[in-house]
Design an enzyme around this catalytic site. Structure first.
Site, PDB file in Angstrom:
ATOM      1  N   TYR A  98       0.849  -1.196   0.000  1.00  0.00           N
ATOM      2  CA  TYR A  98       0.000   0.000   0.000  1.00  0.00           C
ATOM      3  C   TYR A  98       0.886   1.248   0.000  1.00  0.00           C
ATOM      4  CZ  TYR A  98      -3.611  -3.364   1.257  1.00  0.00           C
ATOM      5  OH  TYR A  98      -4.453  -4.431   1.263  1.00  0.00           O
ATOM      6  N   ASN A 121     -12.539  -0.936  -5.188  1.00  0.00           N
ATOM      7  CA  ASN A 121     -12.331  -1.411  -6.554  1.00  0.00           C
ATOM      8  C   ASN A 121     -13.495  -2.276  -7.026  1.00  0.00           C
ATOM      9  OD1 ASN A 121     -11.464  -2.661  -8.885  1.00  0.00           O
ATOM     10  ND2 ASN A 121     -10.101  -4.077  -7.815  1.00  0.00           N
ATOM     11  N   CYS A 129      -6.255  -5.999  -7.384  1.00  0.00           N
ATOM     12  CA  CYS A 129      -6.152  -5.500  -6.029  1.00  0.00           C
ATOM     13  C   CYS A 129      -5.542  -6.554  -5.106  1.00  0.00           C
ATOM     14  CB  CYS A 129      -7.529  -5.086  -5.513  1.00  0.00           C
ATOM     15  SG  CYS A 129      -8.825  -6.246  -5.901  1.00  0.00           S
ATOM     16  N   HIS A 130      -5.545  -7.812  -5.568  1.00  0.00           N
ATOM     17  CA  HIS A 130      -4.968  -8.865  -4.733  1.00  0.00           C
ATOM     18  C   HIS A 130      -3.448  -8.829  -4.741  1.00  0.00           C
ATOM     19  CE1 HIS A 130      -5.405 -10.385  -8.845  1.00  0.00           C
ATOM     20  NE2 HIS A 130      -4.317 -11.084  -8.620  1.00  0.00           N
ATOM     21  N   GLU A 156      -0.858 -17.127  -9.249  1.00  0.00           N
ATOM     22  CA  GLU A 156       0.222 -16.365  -9.856  1.00  0.00           C
ATOM     23  C   GLU A 156       1.593 -16.834  -9.396  1.00  0.00           C
ATOM     24  OE1 GLU A 156      -0.368 -12.213  -9.875  1.00  0.00           O
ATOM     25  OE2 GLU A 156      -2.487 -12.368 -10.427  1.00  0.00           O
TER      26      GLU A 156
END
Length: 161
Positions: A98, A121, A129-130, A156
């Site tokens: 952040y 979002n 956003c993850h 990912e």
DNA sequence: TAACATTCCGCGC
DNA sequence: GCGCGGAATGTTA
């Protein structure tokens, strides 16, 4: 409800049916399987559906989409939109904190506000956003359920704990 | 004005 | 080192 202006179309994936919401301008909303609103304007298709589906499936199979569908971010404040744009730049498999997002916006003090923008979002997964974590390698939060955040990061190739 | 998906610093274990 | 409490911080409804 003002989101009656949105046309909703289910998007099937191997993780279940997501629900896309389109405005006149583009993709404006995306809901996780099992978190769909009760009442909505359901349609069976939409001109942008193929593009959204292709993009979503790429991400859910761990690959970087070559292009994003047209999106309507007009629901957000200018600050929120700039945070979302910043998140769209994060490549597959990479994460920011952040704090780093706030710095990229030349607004280092706005760390807390960045967190709020993430929660606001409307298009999770496609707007990643993850991929935004708290400082010190901590996971941070996720409004649609932390399990999804873990799940997406795992896809990912990023392991936690 | 009161939230917040934060972060930092100072304790006490 | 880890966890907890408190304070500072920007944006939002």
């Amino acid at each position: 409800m003002e989101q009656d202006r949105l046309v909703r179309v289910p998007v099937d994936t191997h993780l279940g049916p997501f629900l896309a919401g389109f405005s006149a301008t583009g993709l404006a909303d995306l809901d996780f399987p099992g978190r769909h609103p009760d009442n909505f304007n359901r349609a069976k298709s939409h001109p942008l559906l193929a593009s959204v589906k292709r993009c979503l499936k790429k991400i859910l199979s761990g690959r970087q989409p070559e292009q994003f569908p047209e999106m309507d971010l007009s629901a957000g404040t200018p600050f929120q939109q700039s945070v979302w744009q910043e998140m769209l730049k994060i490549p597959m498999g990479q994460t920011l904190t952040y704090g780093e997002i706030a710095e990229n916006l030349n607004n280092p003090g706005a760390v807390r506000a960045v967190g709020m923008a993430c929660g606001a979002n409307p298009i999770p997964v496609i707007i990643p956003c993850h991929r935004v974590l708290a400082a010190g390698g901590k996971i941070g939060g996720f409004s649609s359920g932390l399990e999804w955040k873990y799940q997406l990061l795992k896809i990912e190739g990023l392991a936690f704990l």
